[in-house]
Design an enzyme around this catalytic site. Structure first.
Site, PDB file in Angstrom:
ATOM      1  N   ASP A 397       0.828  -1.206   0.000  1.00  0.00           N
ATOM      2  CA  ASP A 397       0.000   0.000   0.000  1.00  0.00           C
ATOM      3  C   ASP A 397       0.868   1.265   0.000  1.00  0.00           C
ATOM      4  OD1 ASP A 397      -2.382   1.341  -0.041  1.00  0.00           O
ATOM      5  OD2 ASP A 397      -2.907   0.952   2.060  1.00  0.00           O
ATOM      6  N   GLU A 400       2.611   7.181  -2.176  1.00  0.00           N
ATOM      7  CA  GLU A 400       2.366   8.533  -2.721  1.00  0.00           C
ATOM      8  C   GLU A 400       2.391   9.630  -1.660  1.00  0.00           C
ATOM      9  OE1 GLU A 400       0.176   6.573  -1.134  1.00  0.00           O
ATOM     10  OE2 GLU A 400      -0.828   5.997  -2.997  1.00  0.00           O
ATOM     11  N   ASP A 464      -8.560   3.625  -3.683  1.00  0.00           N
ATOM     12  CA  ASP A 464      -9.696   3.614  -2.752  1.00  0.00           C
ATOM     13  C   ASP A 464     -10.932   4.284  -3.326  1.00  0.00           C
ATOM     14  OD1 ASP A 464      -7.775   2.574  -1.082  1.00  0.00           O
ATOM     15  OD2 ASP A 464      -7.549   4.380   0.119  1.00  0.00           O
TER      16      ASP A 464
END
Lengths: 679, 679
Positions: A397, A400, A464
């Site tokens: 995950d 960024e 997401d």
């Protein structure tokens, strides 16, 4: 036929033609280059960036001299006063590389390419709102994609006001300064700096960057297939997925060993084909106002998953792999943070103290991948705590969030390293797996990316999405996301079935979950997510009907295994993405160029997911061919049609004459037989 | 003491010092001038403008030569290549005028003035969100001010999404490229082009303009009072108001002669002092989805107001003046449109046809004030249909809607004429009244303005506030609006009592109306508005208590007539606004510089309106003096205090030692005696 690349010069101008079209054209009246100076301001709040630029200088460059060379041409430019920039064009058969050499302290550049109102451009990494980017500008900066992503929606407004998190059409975890033009060329800017590709003008593209980039590459091709192959060759490629990935859905389950066991049994009773269980919370969890969050200390949490060290092998025996979760941060409470801090493996503040990032009611250190020792250490964490423990995959995950004001080991500006971080993070995972010799067994999936992610991550997921029907941040948005990723060299994409974010009153409805799973059966990988607030989200085991529905569509997915496997192979070998824009196989079809909520699933299937709530039909565009509707066996030939599309019958077609025709003909029957295993 | 103005030069630099501080400083390293080129895009929707700029060039200028002259100094600048601009500084005792002469086709300029984090700046026309503008940038473009005016409020979001009308902190009907610095100087840019004054940087102001302006003026002063006098001398001044304006409130009533008569009787029974009735719909009305709108054909509507031609004189006899409404547009259905179109008095489309503007479900022509004949004609409309009919005043509405793509008689770009339009419109009204010889009898009030409105309109009103408590678009916002207008040379300001806009679920509560009227008693003029949706707004005659409340506060207003009249005179003669920032009389008080929701009502009263719903107390800042609370007679001496502020007792203080002390001492008693006339 026009030459693939041609350079044209005279005293005061020069041009670069690709396939006979002028893509770059410089003249005194219409300069193609502007340079300048700017000072940015960057405000990060939990991965959402407010970025402003204050441009104090912007100067059109004047050509001082241009001459043809053996390699291509050399040109020199002034700001009207003195020479400020030279460029070398290196010409090869199908491409040019334009290398810049800036002689002054400029930090902004604007490069214009010729365009027309009819041209379309695709790629730019993963774009969730506009597949064809012509008409908008696209800041290219890896970040949270936003909640709502459209300033006109109430979801976005609430996310903005409460969390500065609403985002906009261009926000993406995976940007890339690369695009494919319908004029049949690829353009790529060699930079990791902040960039903004502006396609909003009819007659030119303006590629803006916050440094003078190393170079710009332009690559011509005859067909989209050829361009995609060249993208693969240029940026690398995702390897094929391990064979076990096709054995069924990866069920996202949380709550511990017993819960997993119970849910697996329930799934089995309903004929759900399960390839893996994906337990984010294998390393523990915490509860925040956002919802359930994880512990972020990357080691088996024995309390939460008692006996997992045995179970993991038991499940593997049954053909069910265990997948976990990791990201590049370590929570301050954990032993890994302590270890990393002691060893100086974490990014720092200017004052030398450890930089901790607010992830929403908890704080973490940033593992500094510019420090080779830190990278080695983190690979060891992955090898020992994940791989040796028996994990066959994980969500890798984030990537960024690198704050722009951290102090890094390599002394580079974090403002520049920011965009490179996803690839650094991907490489840590890749290298750990390779070093363990498990590259054919283990798969990890990422949402963040940048140039180079093609070789650094075997599988993307769309990030997401909110658990809603809105076009810019819901079910629909993952289709352009897959298509643009595919045009950027990442042809293996999937998404959280049902979406993830249930905030601001958005709760996942059963209908949304069912529409999502019926789409996911026609993607490379099926995987569910419970969502950030599982109690606000309808789940795969929410009722008997849903369990049966999952049984049916996972059966279709496994039934299609030979076909899907062949598509994944094609992606790896030829760069043809598994989910393809219609125009890849129908180059001359103008309408096909505007379709962003349908895709070809390989050459032989066409999928038009139902993206509207309570829809009973869908308008579908079929390119020129004979297409058979899998549920009714009715045959259609090209153009717009309206098809019945009740729940469980998403508009899916196969191409008459396909070598897989028999496999496709069985889909409806497989669905009938799916669901309960006693059916 | 430092010289008021000093010019300093050497070979490569020059500086302009005001009161010993460098305000302009040019050097090679820190140029004070940038010029460039830009292309704007403007999208207008019902007076709300979406304005974007695409700056293709921005160049810092280099000093080529500078020399002192008898008048001041001359300087010449290049872009590094050739001379592009010269400037002449004309120095007088207390001021400089910097005149620009641009030699190339640049259309953008950025001028930097030195600043410091401590400096504060005021004015900029009428600013509703920030009285002190330091810290933000302010686009200066006359437009609708927006509904909500704060992107974080639900009101704004709804207005944006439904009507593109949410606006932001800087949107205003009345901008002006002028400010007053706490470093005791005035800066003014001589332009009508789009401008943006950026005060967001600590160490410099950047004054940006979409043309090379004629000049910039800098005027030094020793005190704020002196600066305000110089503003009056530079920009002109509002004349004193007709004496009858002080006779009481101007009741905004709609619905026809009988309704007016009934409401006047009701008002009289409750002791409401009425100076005038203001009937917008004297010329008819229409109903749209926005609410009740007017007919926009400027002549008595006999059907709606039968017998008004007699009544108007009857009411005048009783001391109640009749006020109407007009704006610079004519509705397509009316006889005036027909007449104007025939005579070529309306602005045109590029194809020569009449330009009609969408005002929300009805359409109007734009009277072209650049055509002297059209202007004459419109003055005649005012003289014949309004003045001769007996009107003693009117709302001269609008002025800020000139579309930027109309074709005008004078062939000037509407992009430039746009900002000049409010003043043109004001002058039409002023000149019509002067030509009728009625300047001492008639008053009109405007919301739109720009440089020059000081002489073109005798009274501002704060525009269309929403009927809410939000700071950026409600009761509170009219206080900084009055203060900034005052610092811009318009010291006579008032607002719609109760606010105007009831959209998006906002309805006017009784409490808001009462808080507004108790504030308005301490402004130059009291006037109510029924609102755009009168049925959604609590009205002055909504119940007995409210009628009595209006009786009490209009009695206070008329009681204060001698004082208010003296303040209005002071505004006209000395440029000291009626509602004054605290720092005007307390120059050394730093806190006073940050107060934007209180004001001095003349030198001797301090008003701190209650701006929060259900507040029972208010924090009030009192500068160094002895202040007497009018309701309790308690005396306070400087600093922050908390005072009781129930409905009907807004925090109002008078200065001990004022020559009007006796008048002020009677306020509480007047209020007691007010309300019902039988009290």
């Amino acid at each position: 036929m026009a030459e693939a690349v041609k350079l044209v010069t005279d005293e005061n101008s020069f041009a670069i033609r690709l396939n006979g079209k002028e893509v770059i054209k410089h003249s005194t009246e219409n300069p193609f280059l502007y340079i300048g100076k700017g000072t940015e301001s960057v405000d990060m709040y939990r991965g959402n960036f407010q970025i402003d630029d204050y441009v104090t200088e912007r100067t059109p460059l004047k050509l001082v001299s241009v001459e043809k060379t053996e390699a291509g041409l050399d040109a020199s430019f002034s700001d009207g006063h003195e020479e400020v920039l030279t460029l070398q064009v290196l010409k090869k058969e199908d491409r040019v590389q334009i290398t810049f050499n800036c002689k002054r302290n400029h930090n902004r550049i604007w490069v214009r390419l010729q365009s027309s109102a009819e041209e379309k451009v695709y790629g730019g990494g993963e774009q969730l709102s506009y597949f064809n980017m012509k008409g908008q500008n696209f800041p290219l900066w890896t970040s949270e994609p936003g909640v709502g992503r459209n300033k006109n929606t109430y979801t976005t407004w609430q996310a903005d006001v409460k969390d500065k998190a609403g985002g906009d059409y261009y926000n993406t975890n995976y940007p890339q300064p690369t695009f494919v033009s319908s004029d049949k060329y690829i353009a790529h800017m060699n930079t990791i700096a902040y960039a903004d590709f502006d396609f909003s003008n009819d007659d030119f593209h303006e590629l803006h960057c916050w440094e003078i980039p190393e170079s710009i590459e332009l690559i011509a091709g005859d067909t989209y297939a050829e361009l995609l192959r060249k993208i693969k060759e240029r940026f690398g490629t995702q390897p094929e997925l391990p064979d076990w990935t096709y054995n069924g859905i990866w069920l996202g389950i949380q709550g511990g060993t017993d819960v997993v066991e119970r849910k697996l049994q329930k799934a089995e009773r309903h004929g759900i084909k399960v390839g893996g269980v994906w337990c984010q919370d294998w390393q523990g969890k915490r509860v925040t106002s956002f919802g359930k969050r994880l512990m972020w200390n990357w080691i088996w949490n024995e309390e939460m998953y008692p006996g997992l060290d045995k179970k993991i092998w038991e499940w593997k025996e049954k053909g069910i792999r265990f997948l976990g979760y990791i990201n590049p941060y370590v929570a301050v409470e954990g032993h890994l943070f302590k270890e990393a801090e002691e060893q100086n493996y974490l990014a720092k503040q200017k004052d030398g103290s450890t930089y901790v990032v607010d992830f929403g009611e908890f704080y973490c250190g940033v593992v500094d991948f510019t420090n080779p020792e830190a990278t080695e250490w983190y690979k060891t964490v992955i090898k020992e705590n994940l791989i040796d423990f028996g994990l066959d995959g994980w969500m890798a995950d984030f990537g960024e969030y690198l704050p722009t004001d951290v102090v890094l080991h390599n002394e580079a500006s974090a403002m520049k390293e920011h965009n490179a971080w996803p690839v650094r993070w991907g490489e840590v995972n890749r290298d750990a797996i390779h070093e363990a010799g498990k590259q054919d067994e283990i798969v990890y999936f990422m949402r963040a990316g940048y140039t180079g992610i093609q070789e650094a991550c075997p599988l993307l997921w769309g990030g997401d999405q909110s658990v809603i029907w809105e076009k810019d941040d819901g079910l629909a948005s993952v289709i352009p996301a897959a298509l643009s990723s595919g045009m950027s060299g990442c042809g293996l994409h999937h998404s959280d079935i049902g979406g993830y974010t249930s905030l601001h009153g958005n709760k996942r409805e059963k209908e949304l979950l069912l529409r999502w799973v019926e789409m996911a059966a026609f993607t490379p990988v099926m995987r569910t997510h419970e969502g950030n607030r599982p109690d606000d989200c309808f789940q795969f085991d929410g009722d008997e009907e849903t369990l049966d529905f999952f049984g049916a569509f996972t059966s279709i997915y496994t039934h299609l295994k030979p076909y899907i496997k062949s598509l994944v192979k094609e992606n790896t070998e030829a760069g043809l993405p598994v989910q393809r824009p219609l125009f890849v196989h129908y180059e001359e079809d103008e309408t096909a160029h505007d379709i962003q909520y349908q895709y070809l699933f390989g050459k032989d299937m066409l999928v038009a997911p139902v993206i509207d709530k309570e829809a009973e039909t869908r308008e579908v565009y079929l390119p020129e061919d004979n297409w058979v509707h899998v549920w009714s066996e009715k045959e259609f030939r090209g153009g717009w049609i309206t098809v019945s599309a009740p729940l469980g019958e998403p508009p899916v077609f196969y191409r008459r004459g396909s070598e897989h025709e028999e496999l496709f003909q069985q889909i409806a029957q497989v669905k009938m037989n799916g669901g309960r295993s006693d059916a």
